[in-house]
Scaffold this motif. Structure first.
Motif, PDB file in Angstrom:
ATOM      1  N   GLN B  43      32.186  28.934  16.618  1.00 18.26           N
ATOM      2  CA  GLN B  43      31.574  29.143  15.439  1.00 18.26           C
ATOM      3  C   GLN B  43      30.734  28.149  15.108  1.00 18.26           C
ATOM      4  N   ARG B  44      29.012  28.126  15.434  1.00 19.66           N
ATOM      5  CA  ARG B  44      28.008  26.873  14.488  1.00 19.66           C
ATOM      6  C   ARG B  44      28.622  26.743  13.818  1.00 19.66           C
ATOM      7  N   PRO B  45      28.097  25.952  12.817  1.00 18.56           N
ATOM      8  CA  PRO B  45      27.340  25.706  11.112  1.00 18.56           C
ATOM      9  C   PRO B  45      27.370  26.544  10.677  1.00 18.56           C
ATOM     10  N   GLY B  46      27.365  26.730   9.763  1.00 11.25           N
ATOM     11  CA  GLY B  46      26.779  27.399   8.775  1.00 11.25           C
ATOM     12  C   GLY B  46      26.400  29.890   9.366  1.00 11.25           C
ATOM     13  N   GLN B  47      27.418  29.731  10.787  1.00 18.26           N
ATOM     14  CA  GLN B  47      27.767  31.188  11.324  1.00 18.26           C
ATOM     15  C   GLN B  47      27.573  31.582  11.810  1.00 18.26           C
ATOM     16  N   SER B  48      28.301  33.334  11.794  1.00 17.36           N
ATOM     17  CA  SER B  48      29.512  34.042  12.622  1.00 17.36           C
ATOM     18  C   SER B  48      30.005  33.576  14.465  1.00 17.36           C
ATOM     19  N   PRO B  49      31.157  33.788  14.079  1.00 19.72           N
ATOM     20  CA  PRO B  49      31.598  33.382  15.214  1.00 19.72           C
ATOM     21  C   PRO B  49      31.529  34.230  16.892  1.00 19.72           C
ATOM     22  N   ARG B  50      31.350  33.487  17.858  1.00 20.90           N
ATOM     23  CA  ARG B  50      30.856  34.079  19.091  1.00 20.90           C
ATOM     24  C   ARG B  50      31.474  34.325  20.351  1.00 20.90           C
ATOM     25  N   ARG B  51      32.195  34.759  20.500  1.00 15.88           N
ATOM     26  CA  ARG B  51      32.710  35.509  21.325  1.00 15.88           C
ATOM     27  C   ARG B  51      32.393  34.270  22.821  1.00 15.88           C
ATOM     28  N   LEU B  52      32.881  34.115  23.581  1.00 12.75           N
ATOM     29  CA  LEU B  52      32.189  32.589  24.583  1.00 12.75           C
ATOM     30  C   LEU B  52      33.113  33.284  25.738  1.00 12.75           C
ATOM     31  N   ILE B  53      34.097  34.093  25.817  1.00 12.15           N
ATOM     32  CA  ILE B  53      35.204  33.533  27.001  1.00 12.15           C
ATOM     33  C   ILE B  53      36.309  34.888  26.573  1.00 12.15           C
ATOM     34  N   TYR B  54      36.464  35.855  27.647  1.00 13.18           N
ATOM     35  CA  TYR B  54      37.958  36.560  27.460  1.00 13.18           C
ATOM     36  C   TYR B  54      38.518  37.235  28.908  1.00 13.18           C
ATOM     37  N   LYS B  55      39.556  36.945  28.441  1.00  6.47           N
ATOM     38  CA  LYS B  55      40.565  36.614  29.426  1.00  6.47           C
ATOM     39  C   LYS B  55      40.837  35.859  29.997  1.00  6.47           C
ATOM     40  N   VAL B  56      41.117  34.879  29.516  1.00  7.19           N
ATOM     41  CA  VAL B  56      40.822  33.865  29.469  1.00  7.19           C
ATOM     42  C   VAL B  56      40.055  33.358  30.341  1.00  7.19           C
ATOM     43  N   ASN B  58      36.761  34.621  31.628  1.00 10.61           N
ATOM     44  CA  ASN B  58      35.730  35.218  31.778  1.00 10.61           C
ATOM     45  C   ASN B  58      34.330  35.231  31.124  1.00 10.61           C
ATOM     46  N   ARG B  59      33.065  34.338  31.274  1.00 11.08           N
ATOM     47  CA  ARG B  59      32.010  33.818  30.872  1.00 11.08           C
ATOM     48  C   ARG B  59      31.060  35.363  30.351  1.00 11.08           C
ATOM     49  N   ASP B  60      31.527  35.527  28.614  1.00 14.69           N
ATOM     50  CA  ASP B  60      30.097  35.803  28.138  1.00 14.69           C
ATOM     51  C   ASP B  60      28.946  35.894  28.666  1.00 14.69           C
ATOM     52  N   SER B  61      28.110  37.131  28.997  1.00 15.47           N
ATOM     53  CA  SER B  61      26.512  37.676  29.064  1.00 15.47           C
ATOM     54  C   SER B  61      26.083  35.978  27.897  1.00 15.47           C
ATOM     55  N   GLY B  62      25.004  35.286  28.492  1.00 21.82           N
ATOM     56  CA  GLY B  62      24.414  34.376  28.180  1.00 21.82           C
ATOM     57  C   GLY B  62      25.145  33.199  28.230  1.00 21.82           C
ATOM     58  N   VAL B  63      26.219  32.956  28.075  1.00 25.89           N
ATOM     59  CA  VAL B  63      26.886  31.973  28.013  1.00 25.89           C
ATOM     60  C   VAL B  63      26.699  30.941  29.134  1.00 25.89           C
ATOM     61  N   PRO B  64      26.279  30.034  28.856  1.00 24.69           N
ATOM     62  CA  PRO B  64      25.997  29.141  29.514  1.00 24.69           C
ATOM     63  C   PRO B  64      27.267  28.519  30.691  1.00 24.69           C
ATOM     64  N   ASP B  65      27.073  28.254  32.011  1.00 21.99           N
ATOM     65  CA  ASP B  65      27.993  28.228  32.643  1.00 21.99           C
ATOM     66  C   ASP B  65      28.979  26.327  32.955  1.00 21.99           C
ATOM     67  N   ARG B  66      27.924  25.433  31.676  1.00 21.41           N
ATOM     68  CA  ARG B  66      29.164  24.222  31.657  1.00 21.41           C
ATOM     69  C   ARG B  66      30.047  25.320  31.112  1.00 21.41           C
ATOM     70  N   PHE B  67      30.490  26.229  30.424  1.00 20.60           N
ATOM     71  CA  PHE B  67      31.940  26.349  29.427  1.00 20.60           C
ATOM     72  C   PHE B  67      32.569  27.189  30.963  1.00 20.60           C
ATOM     73  N   SER B  68      34.491  26.704  30.479  1.00 22.28           N
ATOM     74  CA  SER B  68      34.743  27.213  31.500  1.00 22.28           C
ATOM     75  C   SER B  68      36.322  27.197  30.671  1.00 22.28           C
ATOM     76  N   GLY B  69      36.753  29.007  30.811  1.00 18.19           N
ATOM     77  CA  GLY B  69      38.271  28.864  30.555  1.00 18.19           C
ATOM     78  C   GLY B  69      39.087  28.830  31.969  1.00 18.19           C
ATOM     79  N   SER B  70      40.513  27.991  31.572  1.00 16.23           N
ATOM     80  CA  SER B  70      41.878  28.650  32.184  1.00 16.23           C
ATOM     81  C   SER B  70      42.512  28.383  31.679  1.00 16.23           C
ATOM     82  N   GLY B  71      43.996  28.807  32.554  1.00 16.49           N
ATOM     83  CA  GLY B  71      45.021  28.792  32.126  1.00 16.49           C
ATOM     84  C   GLY B  71      46.023  30.269  32.362  1.00 16.49           C
ATOM     85  N   SER B  72      47.546  30.470  32.346  1.00 17.56           N
ATOM     86  CA  SER B  72      47.815  31.191  32.108  1.00 17.56           C
ATOM     87  C   SER B  72      49.254  31.939  31.949  1.00 17.56           C
TER      88      SER B  72
END
Lengths: 123, 112
Positions: B43-56, B58-72
């Protein structure tokens, strides 16, 4: 292109009922695997999920607010309506609606969001 | 309810440097179908939330590849490999395995 937009009063009095409408485009709530949810955010605080409704009219509510919430859909108008009874100043928040998808049984929530609408509860 | 605990609360980062946000759940997020429904939102300042990652992870379309999710299980991480100015905002994890859906308290990323 999926878009959602929330509308409703900006100011409600304590004990009144809030009615918010989410008007969307780019998808249909009669299509299998689609849903719309409501999430709120008090000023400066975290997000809180409230309710959601699926294409088949299945509904889910936050247990802490379930007695005060009702979510309905009007497929012909591409709208989802959330009502919240007995409003209190602690309910002051920005209220968002968001699209969700169910893909082969997997819940993929909130990939598209509305701009949000700020509701203030004050006498 | 599943409690989602994020740390740190605030994360000052130098431009171009990596950043890491932790999210822990009070119970396992492994669903009976075998999937783990852990999402990340920005959630950038003054904006609505935006999904970046789903199911741990998986990057959403248009999300830069510098973002990554991990874990279990109960322990998850969002990493930004090289922070850019546009990454400033609050990041939330959210679990979709158990009802009710619950969000973490948020981590504020700011530039040093």
């Amino acid at each position: 292109q999926i878009t959602l937009k929330e509308s409703g009063p900006t100011l409600v009095k304590p004990t009144q009922t809030l009615t918010l409408t989410c008007t969307f485009s780019g998808f249909s709530l009669s299509t299998s695997g689609v849903g719309v949810g409501w999430i709120r955010q008090p000023p400066g605080k975290a997000l809180e999920w409230l309710a959601l409704i699926y294409w088949d009219d299945d509904k889910r509510y936050s247990p802490s607010l379930k007695s005060r919430l009702t979510i309905t859909k009007d497929t012909s108008k591409n709208q989802v309506v959330l009502t919240m009874t007995n409003m209190d100043p602690v309910d002051t928040a920005t209220y968002y609606c968001a699209h969700l998808a169910v893909w082969f049984g997997e819940l993929l929530p909130f990939d598209y969001w509305g701009q949000g609408t700020l509701v203030t509860v004050s006498s | 309810d599943v409690v989602m605990t994020q740390s740190p609360l605030s994360l000052p980062v130098t431009l171009g440097q990596p950043a890491s946000i932790s999210c822990r759940s009070s119970q396992s997020l492994v669903h009976s179908d075998g999937n783990t429904y852990l999402n990340w939102f920005q959630q950038r300042p003054g904006q609505s939330p935006r999904r970046l990652i789903y199911k741990v992870s998986n990057r959403d379309s248009g999300v830069p590849d510098r973002f990554s999710g991990s874990g279990s299980g109960t322990d998850f991480t969002l990493k930004i490999s090289r922070v850019e100015a546009e990454d400033v905002g609050v990041y939330y994890c959210m679990q979709g395995t158990h009802w009710p859906l619950t969000f973490g308290g948020g981590t504020k990323v700011e530039i040093k």
